[in-house]
Design a protein around this motif. Structure first.
Motif, PDB file in Angstrom:
ATOM      1  N   ARG A   1      45.351  28.338  38.396  1.00 25.42           N
ATOM      2  CA  ARG A   1      45.018  27.864  39.434  1.00 25.42           C
ATOM      3  C   ARG A   1      43.720  28.659  40.228  1.00 25.42           C
ATOM      4  NH1 ARG A   1      50.871  28.070  42.291  1.00 25.42           N
ATOM      5  NH2 ARG A   1      50.959  29.652  40.722  1.00 25.42           N
ATOM      6  N   GLN A   2      43.267  29.627  39.508  1.00 29.94           N
ATOM      7  CA  GLN A   2      42.022  30.392  39.957  1.00 29.94           C
ATOM      8  C   GLN A   2      41.028  30.142  39.111  1.00 29.94           C
ATOM      9  OE1 GLN A   2      42.915  34.666  41.358  1.00 29.94           O
ATOM     10  NE2 GLN A   2      45.006  34.166  40.947  1.00 29.94           N
ATOM     11  N   GLU A   3      40.519  28.878  39.199  1.00 28.51           N
ATOM     12  CA  GLU A   3      39.631  28.432  38.193  1.00 28.51           C
ATOM     13  C   GLU A   3      38.130  28.052  38.613  1.00 28.51           C
ATOM     14  OE1 GLU A   3      40.177  24.544  39.813  1.00 28.51           O
ATOM     15  OE2 GLU A   3      41.325  26.269  39.883  1.00 28.51           O
ATOM     16  N   ARG A   4      37.836  28.591  39.894  1.00 28.91           N
ATOM     17  CA  ARG A   4      36.652  28.443  40.276  1.00 28.91           C
ATOM     18  C   ARG A   4      36.619  29.363  41.519  1.00 28.91           C
ATOM     19  NH1 ARG A   4      40.247  24.874  42.424  1.00 28.91           N
ATOM     20  NH2 ARG A   4      40.356  24.333  44.729  1.00 28.91           N
ATOM     21  N   LYS A   5      35.218  29.355  41.938  1.00 26.38           N
ATOM     22  CA  LYS A   5      34.782  30.540  42.922  1.00 26.38           C
ATOM     23  C   LYS A   5      34.695  29.750  44.432  1.00 26.38           C
ATOM     24  CE  LYS A   5      31.946  34.446  43.634  1.00 26.38           C
ATOM     25  NZ  LYS A   5      31.376  34.275  45.028  1.00 26.38           N
ATOM     26  N   ASP A   6      35.742  29.397  44.918  1.00 24.93           N
ATOM     27  CA  ASP A   6      35.844  28.546  46.214  1.00 24.93           C
ATOM     28  C   ASP A   6      35.362  29.139  47.575  1.00 24.93           C
ATOM     29  OD1 ASP A   6      38.194  29.717  46.007  1.00 24.93           O
ATOM     30  OD2 ASP A   6      39.158  27.938  46.297  1.00 24.93           O
ATOM     31  N   GLN A   7      35.585  30.688  47.258  1.00 22.14           N
ATOM     32  CA  GLN A   7      35.070  31.550  48.413  1.00 22.14           C
ATOM     33  C   GLN A   7      34.526  32.764  48.131  1.00 22.14           C
ATOM     34  OE1 GLN A   7      38.793  32.562  50.789  1.00 22.14           O
ATOM     35  NE2 GLN A   7      40.133  31.097  49.289  1.00 22.14           N
ATOM     36  N   PRO A   8      33.858  33.378  48.943  1.00 23.53           N
ATOM     37  CA  PRO A   8      33.081  34.795  48.631  1.00 23.53           C
ATOM     38  C   PRO A   8      33.850  35.843  48.108  1.00 23.53           C
ATOM     39  CG  PRO A   8      32.565  34.123  50.691  1.00 23.53           C
ATOM     40  CD  PRO A   8      33.739  33.120  50.343  1.00 23.53           C
ATOM     41  N   ARG A   9      33.475  36.713  46.919  1.00 21.12           N
ATOM     42  CA  ARG A   9      34.071  37.530  46.586  1.00 21.12           C
ATOM     43  C   ARG A   9      35.386  37.707  46.116  1.00 21.12           C
ATOM     44  NH1 ARG A   9      31.956  38.078  51.348  1.00 21.12           N
ATOM     45  NH2 ARG A   9      33.624  38.194  52.267  1.00 21.12           N
ATOM     46  N   VAL A  10      35.607  36.465  45.416  1.00 19.86           N
ATOM     47  CA  VAL A  10      36.874  36.343  44.650  1.00 19.86           C
ATOM     48  C   VAL A  10      36.750  36.379  43.353  1.00 19.86           C
ATOM     49  CG1 VAL A  10      37.992  35.276  46.488  1.00 19.86           C
ATOM     50  CG2 VAL A  10      36.820  33.603  44.632  1.00 19.86           C
ATOM     51  N   SER A  11      37.855  36.409  42.369  1.00 23.71           N
ATOM     52  CA  SER A  11      37.771  36.309  40.985  1.00 23.71           C
ATOM     53  C   SER A  11      37.988  34.855  40.461  1.00 23.71           C
ATOM     54  CB  SER A  11      38.798  37.378  40.360  1.00 23.71           C
ATOM     55  OG  SER A  11      38.987  37.139  38.889  1.00 23.71           O
ATOM     56  N   ILE A  12      37.327  34.664  39.076  1.00 19.25           N
ATOM     57  CA  ILE A  12      37.622  33.707  38.585  1.00 19.25           C
ATOM     58  C   ILE A  12      38.340  33.733  37.552  1.00 19.25           C
ATOM     59  CG2 ILE A  12      36.586  31.379  37.256  1.00 19.25           C
ATOM     60  CD1 ILE A  12      33.905  31.875  38.753  1.00 19.25           C
ATOM     61  N   ALA A  13      39.903  34.067  37.793  1.00 18.98           N
ATOM     62  CA  ALA A  13      40.833  34.483  37.008  1.00 18.98           C
ATOM     63  C   ALA A  13      40.939  33.559  35.536  1.00 18.98           C
ATOM     64  CB  ALA A  13      42.077  34.652  37.699  1.00 18.98           C
ATOM     65  N   ALA A  14      40.877  32.623  35.681  1.00 19.36           N
ATOM     66  CA  ALA A  14      41.165  31.654  34.577  1.00 19.36           C
ATOM     67  C   ALA A  14      40.066  31.917  33.590  1.00 19.36           C
ATOM     68  CB  ALA A  14      41.172  29.971  34.616  1.00 19.36           C
ATOM     69  N   LYS A  15      38.906  32.253  33.881  1.00 20.53           N
ATOM     70  CA  LYS A  15      37.709  32.416  32.935  1.00 20.53           C
ATOM     71  C   LYS A  15      37.893  33.826  32.304  1.00 20.53           C
ATOM     72  CE  LYS A  15      33.930  32.740  30.934  1.00 20.53           C
ATOM     73  NZ  LYS A  15      33.769  32.006  29.575  1.00 20.53           N
ATOM     74  N   LEU A  16      38.484  34.797  33.218  1.00 18.94           N
ATOM     75  CA  LEU A  16      38.804  36.131  32.631  1.00 18.94           C
ATOM     76  C   LEU A  16      39.858  35.995  31.521  1.00 18.94           C
ATOM     77  CD1 LEU A  16      38.266  39.244  32.824  1.00 18.94           C
ATOM     78  CD2 LEU A  16      39.865  39.080  34.740  1.00 18.94           C
ATOM     79  N   MET A  17      40.824  35.219  31.873  1.00 12.05           N
ATOM     80  CA  MET A  17      41.882  35.267  31.016  1.00 12.05           C
ATOM     81  C   MET A  17      41.491  34.472  29.484  1.00 12.05           C
ATOM     82  SD  MET A  17      44.374  36.585  32.512  1.00 12.05           S
ATOM     83  CE  MET A  17      43.515  37.513  33.429  1.00 12.05           C
ATOM     84  N   ALA A  18      40.553  33.848  29.682  1.00 11.39           N
ATOM     85  CA  ALA A  18      40.000  32.909  28.419  1.00 11.39           C
ATOM     86  C   ALA A  18      39.164  34.138  27.757  1.00 11.39           C
ATOM     87  CB  ALA A  18      39.274  31.754  29.006  1.00 11.39           C
ATOM     88  N   ASN A  19      38.522  34.800  28.591  1.00 11.36           N
ATOM     89  CA  ASN A  19      37.617  35.937  27.713  1.00 11.36           C
ATOM     90  C   ASN A  19      38.368  37.131  27.045  1.00 11.36           C
ATOM     91  OD1 ASN A  19      35.127  34.761  28.775  1.00 11.36           O
ATOM     92  ND2 ASN A  19      35.011  36.209  30.465  1.00 11.36           N
ATOM     93  N   MET A  20      39.826  37.239  27.543  1.00 10.94           N
ATOM     94  CA  MET A  20      40.583  38.447  27.068  1.00 10.94           C
ATOM     95  C   MET A  20      40.958  37.713  25.787  1.00 10.94           C
ATOM     96  SD  MET A  20      42.100  40.513  29.994  1.00 10.94           S
ATOM     97  CE  MET A  20      43.265  39.166  30.739  1.00 10.94           C
ATOM     98  N   LEU A  21      41.532  36.696  25.785  1.00 12.01           N
ATOM     99  CA  LEU A  21      41.911  35.881  24.601  1.00 12.01           C
ATOM    100  C   LEU A  21      41.126  35.955  23.472  1.00 12.01           C
ATOM    101  CD1 LEU A  21      43.986  32.889  26.341  1.00 12.01           C
ATOM    102  CD2 LEU A  21      44.931  34.794  24.998  1.00 12.01           C
ATOM    103  N   THR A  22      40.054  35.484  23.641  1.00 12.65           N
ATOM    104  CA  THR A  22      39.011  35.468  22.916  1.00 12.65           C
ATOM    105  C   THR A  22      38.425  36.947  22.158  1.00 12.65           C
ATOM    106  OG1 THR A  22      37.670  33.568  23.890  1.00 12.65           O
ATOM    107  CG2 THR A  22      36.472  34.886  22.443  1.00 12.65           C
ATOM    108  N   SER A  23      38.347  37.834  23.280  1.00 12.76           N
ATOM    109  CA  SER A  23      38.249  39.283  22.743  1.00 12.76           C
ATOM    110  C   SER A  23      39.194  39.867  21.973  1.00 12.76           C
ATOM    111  CB  SER A  23      38.016  40.422  24.167  1.00 12.76           C
ATOM    112  OG  SER A  23      36.693  39.810  24.746  1.00 12.76           O
ATOM    113  N   ALA A  24      40.561  39.445  21.920  1.00  8.84           N
ATOM    114  CA  ALA A  24      41.781  39.784  21.208  1.00  8.84           C
ATOM    115  C   ALA A  24      41.567  39.460  20.028  1.00  8.84           C
ATOM    116  CB  ALA A  24      42.996  39.504  21.999  1.00  8.84           C
ATOM    117  N   GLY A  25      40.831  38.191  19.752  1.00  6.95           N
ATOM    118  CA  GLY A  25      40.664  37.585  18.236  1.00  6.95           C
ATOM    119  C   GLY A  25      41.178  36.328  18.020  1.00  6.95           C
ATOM    120  N   VAL A  26      41.789  35.504  19.268  1.00  2.00           N
ATOM    121  CA  VAL A  26      42.398  34.321  18.980  1.00  2.00           C
ATOM    122  C   VAL A  26      41.274  33.341  18.154  1.00  2.00           C
ATOM    123  CG1 VAL A  26      41.713  33.268  21.318  1.00  2.00           C
ATOM    124  CG2 VAL A  26      44.088  32.680  19.915  1.00  2.00           C
ATOM    125  N   ASP A  27      41.800  32.461  17.346  1.00  2.00           N
ATOM    126  CA  ASP A  27      41.187  31.449  16.629  1.00  2.00           C
ATOM    127  C   ASP A  27      41.409  30.055  17.405  1.00  2.00           C
ATOM    128  OD1 ASP A  27      40.016  33.006  14.627  1.00  2.00           O
ATOM    129  OD2 ASP A  27      42.198  33.296  14.156  1.00  2.00           O
TER     130      ASP A  27
END
Length: 320
Positions: free
Chosen positions: A106-132
């Motif tokens: 549910r945190q998939e866009r930057k709809d306010q100033p100074r907030v995290s796009i958490a869904a993108k961060l989760m995707a980055n972490m999964l990729t960094s961990a090595g998921v295929d």
């Protein structure tokens, strides 16, 4: 004459299914529906809260599927990342993260100033961990698939929930979207069920709080099915049910893929005009309720795993 050497196909690697601790009941059901048992896995917490994981059998060369929903607490995410890392270091041929509920979607866009796009961060972490590969269900926003640099197979809760709803009498039946954002999903349900569509126009003054403004569509004297992807605190859902009752609706039911049911959700549902809430088992229930009915998605996930393993299209599982 010697036989020519044949290149081994990816399908010759054995399939191995493991489950984390976030939803063990669903993990076991998926393995059973696939026709196997979960692999042997050790997961424990150190005294300070750190998580330790170990595969207790060889997974070298395996086509590995790790089942883990990532609802709160955040430990569910950390556990999944550690399992992926351990699997890659143990020489698994391919690692697919099976995430029935994708937390932070549910945190998939930057709809306010100074907030995290958490869904993108989760995707980055999964990729960094090595998921295929990722196999998930009913992302809050379909564009989250674009956050990944690996393939994503996206299943739909409507595949099992519409089949379940067909057991009811669909005469004078209406599908309702609780807000404009859910209109596309509700329309898909209405088309699959062959019934009319209605909409609630609402305003949300703050997070986790919704105020119903107007019902658009004819619901008087009809049974109504409210459709949503997530039910969290159930404020939106129960306000919609009350508005429908005020507009003359008869039997009011709801179908939501992910039942987080946080905070006052159970009390709100049990004290509302809702006669039945149908959810899937992507997230385990905190407690049973006479008003809540759970429909399992285990068979659908088992079929998707088989299609991935055999390099067949997953999209054929949810097209009529």
């Amino acid at each position: 004459m010697p036989r020519p050497l044949m290149r081994a196909s990816s399908n010759e690697h054995r399939v191995a299914i493991f489950g984390g601790r976030s939803n063990p009941a669903l993990a076991n059901k998926i393995a059973e529906a696939y026709g196997t048992t979960l692999g042997d896995l050790s997961i424990r917490d150190f005294a300070d809260g750190e998580i330790y994981v170990r595969f207790e059998e060889s997974i070298r060369g395996a086509d590995l599927f790790i089942i883990q929903s990532t609802h709160p607490k955040a430990d569910n995410w950390m556990e999944l990342l550690l399992l992926i890392d351990a699997a890659k270091r143990a020489s698994a041929e391919r690692v697919t993260a099976v995430i029935p509920y994708f937390g932070y979607a549910r945190q998939e866009r930057k709809d306010q100033p100074r907030v995290s796009i958490a869904a993108k961060l989760m995707a980055n972490m999964l990729t960094s961990a090595g998921v295929d590969r990722i196999l998930t269900m009913e992302l809050h926003a379909a564009q989250i698939q674009g956050f990944f640099d690996v393939p994503v197979d996206h299943l739909y809760g409507s595949t099992v929930l519409t089949d379940h709803v067909r057991q009811f009498d669909l005469d004078d039946f209406v599908v309702l979207a609780p807000d404009v954002g859910g209109l596309k999903m509700a329309r898909a349900y209405a088309q699959r069920l062959g019934v009319d569509l209605a909409l609630i126009d609402k305003r949300r003054p703050r997070q986790n709080e919704a105020r119903v403004m107007n019902v658009i569509g004819d619901v008087e004297g009809k049974d109504v099915l409210i459709i949503d992807d997530i039910v969290d605190t159930a404020g939106t859902l129960t306000r919609a049910a009350k508005a429908l009752k005020d507009h003359g609706a008869l039997k009011i039911m709801a179908a939501c893929t992910h039942g987080l049911l946080s905070g006052p959700a159970y009390d709100r549902i049990e004290n509302s005009p809702l006669e039945r809430l149908m959810i899937t088992d992507t997230v385990p229930l905190k407690r049973p309720s006479d008003c809540i009915e759970v429909v399992s998605v285990s068979n659908l996930f088992a079929k998707a795993i088989r299609h991935i393993y055999t390099d067949r299209s997953v999209s054929t599982l949810f097209t009529d």
